[in-house]
Design a protein around this motif. Structure first.
Motif, PDB file in Angstrom:
ATOM      1  N   MET A   1      20.727   9.748  23.472  1.00 19.82           N
ATOM      2  CA  MET A   1      19.862   9.024  22.557  1.00 19.82           C
ATOM      3  C   MET A   1      20.526   8.954  21.182  1.00 19.82           C
ATOM      4  N   ARG A   2      20.467   7.806  20.599  1.00 23.31           N
ATOM      5  CA  ARG A   2      21.018   7.630  19.249  1.00 23.31           C
ATOM      6  C   ARG A   2      19.971   8.021  18.214  1.00 23.31           C
ATOM      7  N   ARG A   3      20.345   8.816  17.250  1.00 27.13           N
ATOM      8  CA  ARG A   3      19.431   9.253  16.187  1.00 27.13           C
ATOM      9  C   ARG A   3      19.588   8.314  14.991  1.00 27.13           C
ATOM     10  N   VAL A   4      18.520   7.586  14.660  1.00 22.97           N
ATOM     11  CA  VAL A   4      18.618   6.509  13.676  1.00 22.97           C
ATOM     12  C   VAL A   4      17.667   6.643  12.494  1.00 22.97           C
ATOM     13  N   ALA A   5      16.823   7.661  12.480  1.00 25.80           N
ATOM     14  CA  ALA A   5      15.797   7.714  11.439  1.00 25.80           C
ATOM     15  C   ALA A   5      15.359   9.142  11.155  1.00 25.80           C
ATOM     16  N   LYS A   6      14.658   9.289  10.042  1.00 27.89           N
ATOM     17  CA  LYS A   6      14.076  10.578   9.675  1.00 27.89           C
ATOM     18  C   LYS A   6      12.751  10.306   8.968  1.00 27.89           C
ATOM     19  N   PHE A   7      11.700  10.976   9.411  1.00 25.18           N
ATOM     20  CA  PHE A   7      10.400  10.878   8.771  1.00 25.18           C
ATOM     21  C   PHE A   7      10.334  11.840   7.585  1.00 25.18           C
ATOM     22  N   HIS A   8       9.630  11.410   6.547  1.00 25.68           N
ATOM     23  CA  HIS A   8       9.386  12.226   5.360  1.00 25.68           C
ATOM     24  C   HIS A   8       7.921  12.053   4.968  1.00 25.68           C
ATOM     25  N   LYS A   9       7.424  13.009   4.207  1.00 24.98           N
ATOM     26  CA  LYS A   9       6.127  12.807   3.559  1.00 24.98           C
ATOM     27  C   LYS A   9       6.380  12.023   2.278  1.00 24.98           C
ATOM     28  N   VAL A  10       5.421  11.175   1.886  1.00 23.30           N
ATOM     29  CA  VAL A  10       5.480  10.564   0.563  1.00 23.30           C
ATOM     30  C   VAL A  10       5.190  11.671  -0.448  1.00 23.30           C
ATOM     31  N   SER A  11       5.366  11.381  -1.714  1.00 28.70           N
ATOM     32  CA  SER A  11       5.055  12.393  -2.727  1.00 28.70           C
ATOM     33  C   SER A  11       3.555  12.689  -2.721  1.00 28.70           C
ATOM     34  N   ARG A  12       3.225  13.849  -3.199  1.00 36.64           N
ATOM     35  CA  ARG A  12       1.813  14.240  -3.309  1.00 36.64           C
ATOM     36  C   ARG A  12       1.047  13.199  -4.141  1.00 36.64           C
ATOM     37  N   GLU A  13       1.615  12.783  -5.257  1.00 35.60           N
ATOM     38  CA  GLU A  13       0.953  11.811  -6.129  1.00 35.60           C
ATOM     39  C   GLU A  13       0.680  10.493  -5.405  1.00 35.60           C
ATOM     40  N   GLN A  14       1.654   9.993  -4.656  1.00 36.63           N
ATOM     41  CA  GLN A  14       1.481   8.734  -3.923  1.00 36.63           C
ATOM     42  C   GLN A  14       0.340   8.866  -2.915  1.00 36.63           C
ATOM     43  N   PHE A  15       0.326   9.954  -2.150  1.00 28.71           N
ATOM     44  CA  PHE A  15      -0.711  10.143  -1.134  1.00 28.71           C
ATOM     45  C   PHE A  15      -2.095  10.280  -1.761  1.00 28.71           C
ATOM     46  N   VAL A  16      -2.207  11.150  -2.758  1.00 27.07           N
ATOM     47  CA  VAL A  16      -3.515  11.405  -3.383  1.00 27.07           C
ATOM     48  C   VAL A  16      -4.065  10.117  -3.994  1.00 27.07           C
ATOM     49  N   ASN A  17      -3.237   9.369  -4.702  1.00 24.65           N
ATOM     50  CA  ASN A  17      -3.692   8.114  -5.312  1.00 24.65           C
ATOM     51  C   ASN A  17      -4.116   7.100  -4.254  1.00 24.65           C
ATOM     52  N   ALA A  18      -3.315   6.959  -3.192  1.00 22.84           N
ATOM     53  CA  ALA A  18      -3.648   5.998  -2.126  1.00 22.84           C
ATOM     54  C   ALA A  18      -4.923   6.404  -1.401  1.00 22.84           C
ATOM     55  N   LEU A  19      -5.064   7.672  -1.096  1.00 16.80           N
ATOM     56  CA  LEU A  19      -6.255   8.155  -0.398  1.00 16.80           C
ATOM     57  C   LEU A  19      -7.505   7.938  -1.244  1.00 16.80           C
ATOM     58  N   ARG A  20      -7.441   8.312  -2.505  1.00 16.96           N
ATOM     59  CA  ARG A  20      -8.626   8.206  -3.367  1.00 16.96           C
ATOM     60  C   ARG A  20      -8.975   6.752  -3.667  1.00 16.96           C
ATOM     61  N   GLU A  21      -7.977   5.852  -3.620  1.00 19.38           N
ATOM     62  CA  GLU A  21      -8.267   4.423  -3.805  1.00 19.38           C
ATOM     63  C   GLU A  21      -9.057   3.882  -2.622  1.00 19.38           C
ATOM     64  N   GLU A  22      -8.680   4.285  -1.408  1.00 23.88           N
ATOM     65  CA  GLU A  22      -9.358   3.819  -0.196  1.00 23.88           C
ATOM     66  C   GLU A  22     -10.641   4.595   0.089  1.00 23.88           C
ATOM     67  N   PHE A  23     -10.659   5.870  -0.281  1.00 22.71           N
ATOM     68  CA  PHE A  23     -11.774   6.764   0.043  1.00 22.71           C
ATOM     69  C   PHE A  23     -12.180   7.563  -1.199  1.00 22.71           C
ATOM     70  N   PRO A  24     -12.859   6.914  -2.140  1.00 21.84           N
ATOM     71  CA  PRO A  24     -13.191   7.583  -3.411  1.00 21.84           C
ATOM     72  C   PRO A  24     -14.144   8.765  -3.265  1.00 21.84           C
ATOM     73  N   GLN A  25     -14.740   8.922  -2.092  1.00 20.50           N
ATOM     74  CA  GLN A  25     -15.653  10.047  -1.904  1.00 20.50           C
ATOM     75  C   GLN A  25     -14.923  11.386  -1.854  1.00 20.50           C
ATOM     76  N   TYR A  26     -13.610  11.362  -1.605  1.00 18.59           N
ATOM     77  CA  TYR A  26     -12.847  12.608  -1.562  1.00 18.59           C
ATOM     78  C   TYR A  26     -12.427  13.014  -2.969  1.00 18.59           C
ATOM     79  N   THR A  27     -12.573  14.296  -3.262  1.00 18.41           N
ATOM     80  CA  THR A  27     -12.137  14.816  -4.557  1.00 18.41           C
ATOM     81  C   THR A  27     -10.616  14.945  -4.556  1.00 18.41           C
ATOM     82  N   GLU A  28     -10.070  15.133  -5.725  1.00 23.69           N
ATOM     83  CA  GLU A  28      -8.627  15.330  -5.826  1.00 23.69           C
ATOM     84  C   GLU A  28      -8.210  16.599  -5.072  1.00 23.69           C
ATOM     85  N   ALA A  29      -9.028  17.636  -5.153  1.00 24.62           N
ATOM     86  CA  ALA A  29      -8.720  18.885  -4.440  1.00 24.62           C
ATOM     87  C   ALA A  29      -8.710  18.654  -2.924  1.00 24.62           C
ATOM     88  N   GLU A  30      -9.685  17.899  -2.416  1.00 25.09           N
ATOM     89  CA  GLU A  30      -9.716  17.585  -0.979  1.00 25.09           C
ATOM     90  C   GLU A  30      -8.497  16.749  -0.581  1.00 25.09           C
TER      91      GLU A  30
END
Length: 169
Positions: free
Chosen positions: A1-30
């Motif tokens: 099998m040829r290895r062609v990619a690597k998964f990463h997490k986005v930054s904490r800031e990117q995730f928290v901002n995106a999540l809270r934009e779509e789901f404002p019911q979640y607190t920043e801590a959540e």
């Protein structure tokens, strides 16, 4: 099998901002707790083609309901490869869970976008049998398959991507 990619997490800031934009019911801590629990996609068996994507939080979809999930994931891959995203087979079969764009296409240059190449998945429960889909946090809900692609001999594309949906046209 040829290895062609690597998964990463986005930054904490990117995730928290995106999540809270779509789901404002979640607190920043959540949202921060959800970020800490993000699982990188992985294959279940050595014969699996698909990399399972895991729900960053629990969700329920009644028939006809839609959700746009920030996965917290980005993927770095070789040029001339694409990641195609689909619902997990069993969820499509049992509940008619469908991606709103039928197949998600993650291009190799998406990794470098301003949003860090953050992969979102928009799903609809298209059940015509009245079935409700319940996905627990950390449960596989989508799968991604890497495929190599070709281009035409007279291709002269030289644009630079900066964004996701609709960013190239």
């Amino acid at each position: 099998m040829r290895r062609v990619a690597k998964f990463h997490k986005v930054s904490r800031e990117q995730f928290v901002n995106a999540l809270r934009e779509e789901f404002p019911q979640y607190t920043e801590a959540e949202a921060n707790d959800m970020y800490d629990a993000v699982i990188l996609p992985r294959r279940a068996t050595k014969g699996s083609a698909g990399y399972d994507f895991f729900a960053p939080f629990a969700f329920t979809l009644t028939p006809g309901q839609t959700i746009k999930l920030p996965t917290g994931i980005r993927v770095e891959m070789e040029e001339a490869w694409v990641l195609k995203l689909y619902p997990r087979s069993g969820l499509g079969f049992k509940y008619r869970l469908q991606m709103n764009n039928t197949v998600g296409i993650i291009d190799s240059d998406y990794f470098y976008s301003d949003n860090e190449g953050h992969i979102f998945v928009k799903l609809t429960n298209d059940s015509n049998e009245g079935k409700t889909v319940e996905i627990a946090a950390g449960t596989g809900f989508a799968q991604g398959i890497f495929l190599e692609y070709g281009i035409t001999v007279d291709d002269d594309a030289d644009g630079v991507r900066n964004g996701g949906f609709g960013s190239t046209t």
